[in-house]
Design a protein around this motif. Structure first.
Motif, PDB file in Angstrom:
ATOM      1  N   TRP A   6      10.103  33.999 104.530  1.00 37.31           N
ATOM      2  CA  TRP A   6       9.753  35.425 104.538  1.00 37.31           C
ATOM      3  C   TRP A   6       8.437  35.639 105.266  1.00 37.31           C
ATOM      4  N   ARG A  10       8.149  37.768 108.694  1.00 34.31           N
ATOM      5  CA  ARG A  10       7.440  39.029 108.539  1.00 34.31           C
ATOM      6  C   ARG A  10       6.056  39.025 109.169  1.00 34.31           C
ATOM      7  N   THR A 172      10.397  44.811  89.303  1.00 31.23           N
ATOM      8  CA  THR A 172      11.470  43.836  89.073  1.00 31.23           C
ATOM      9  C   THR A 172      12.718  44.512  88.515  1.00 31.23           C
ATOM     10  N   LEU A 175      14.496  45.760  91.490  1.00 34.58           N
ATOM     11  CA  LEU A 175      15.017  44.701  92.358  1.00 34.58           C
ATOM     12  C   LEU A 175      16.245  44.019  91.767  1.00 34.58           C
ATOM     13  N   HIS A 198      14.280  35.679  96.414  1.00 36.24           N
ATOM     14  CA  HIS A 198      14.676  37.064  96.652  1.00 36.24           C
ATOM     15  C   HIS A 198      13.792  38.087  95.940  1.00 36.24           C
ATOM     16  N   PRO A 201       9.347  37.565  96.940  1.00 43.32           N
ATOM     17  CA  PRO A 201       8.861  38.109  98.217  1.00 43.32           C
ATOM     18  C   PRO A 201       8.785  39.628  98.240  1.00 43.32           C
ATOM     19  N   ASN A 202       9.676  40.285  97.520  1.00 48.62           N
ATOM     20  CA  ASN A 202       9.687  41.747  97.510  1.00 48.62           C
ATOM     21  C   ASN A 202       8.684  42.340  96.527  1.00 48.62           C
ATOM     22  N   SER A 205       4.051  43.446  97.860  1.00 46.06           N
ATOM     23  CA  SER A 205       3.331  44.698  98.118  1.00 46.06           C
ATOM     24  C   SER A 205       2.573  45.195  96.890  1.00 46.06           C
TER      25      SER A 205
END
Length: 290
Positions: A6, A10, A172, A175, A198, A201-202, A205
């Protein structure tokens, strides 16, 4: 996609976002201030062997001059020198507190958000901790652990962990219901692999935003605890201990209070401005404004 993959894919996008972030003058100014504070904290103590705790009774409470740019305190110690050395401790407290709170908070948030059986007990614990004002919880924890530099940082990590946990849990929960997570489950991917490749990484932010904010909060909290006499021991020249020690003489030597206070304010405000910029950059609803 793993965290390393990632980051590799990115990276170009991240560089473009960074350029947009620093296109905002207020964020660029905040970054420059933080860079200057960090450079002073690291470089000057390395090139100078002056002792920030050196006592010179004959020079006590001297106003700012060429010899002492920020004056001297009640023991004749150079205020500017103590601010420079104190920057290392104050920044260390902020950095370690932010890192510890983010790691523990992210762990609790992911567990609570992804595993329904753990959600209720973990969130009740978080709610119980957040029901206390930060400063009161910090005072209680330091009183239990004892007054020391590391105990103050441990107490602040405990204080700010619930804040991160709630943010990460909320992200979470969203997600875990998305299609790519369902697809990974359908393919038989193990849970720990889904979380690592999965989900985590999200979460970068919101975690990055919390990191910058808690960094600033921790510096302010240490100053508050030291002001109340339950912070870092007085022999360690943090900005908070300098303010606490200067109160008795602030009416006739205002510089002993003014300059450490300015250091705290500039650093904390710069961190907040940088955090606001990072939040606006990473928030899809606000990206167009960055």
């Amino acid at each position: 996609m793993t965290v390393s993959a990632w980051a590799h894919h990115r990276w170009p996008d991240a560089m473009r976002q960074m350029s947009r972030l620093f296109a905002r003058k207020i964020v660029l100014l905040a970054a420059l201030v933080l860079g200057a504070v960090l450079a002073v904290a690291i470089v000057l103590p390395m090139v100078s062997d002056a002792d920030p705790n050196a006592i010179a009774v004959t020079e006590r409470l001297m106003p700012p001059s060429l010899a002492h740019w920020a004056g001297t305190d009640e023991l004749g110690r150079d205020v500017a020198l103590r601010i420079v050395h104190g920057a290392r401790y104050s920044l260390m407290i902020g950095a370690i507190t932010a890192a510890g709170a983010v790691v523990l908070g992210a762990l609790l948030g992911i567990l609570a958000g992804f595993f329904q059986r753990l959600d209720a007990p973990l969130m009740r614990l978080v709610d119980a901790m957040m029901s206390f004002p930060d400063i009161l919880l910090g005072i209680a924890l330091v009183s239990i652990l004892g007054v020391s530099l590391w105990n103050v940082m441990l107490a602040l990590v405990i204080v700010y962990t619930p804040r991160v946990a709630r943010v990460v849990r909320a992200a979470t929960l969203v997600l875990r219901e998305l299609l790519f997570v369902d697809a990974a489950r359908a393919l038989g991917v193990r849970t720990h692999r889904i979380l690592w490749a999965h989900v985590l990484p999200n979460l970068m932010s919101p975690v990055l935003v919390q990191l910058t904010f808690i960094f600033a909060y921790a510096i302010l909290a240490e100053a508050g605890l030291s002001f109340l006499g339950v912070g870092v021991p007085p022999d360690i020249p943090t900005w908070g201990t300098m303010i606490a020690g200067s109160l008795e003489y602030s009416d006739k030597a205002i510089w002993t209070l003014l300059f450490p206070g300015l250091a705290i304010v500039l650093t904390a405000v710069s961190l907040q401005m940088l955090g606001d910029g990072v939040r606006d950059m990473l928030d899809p609803k606000l990206k167009k404004a960055v």
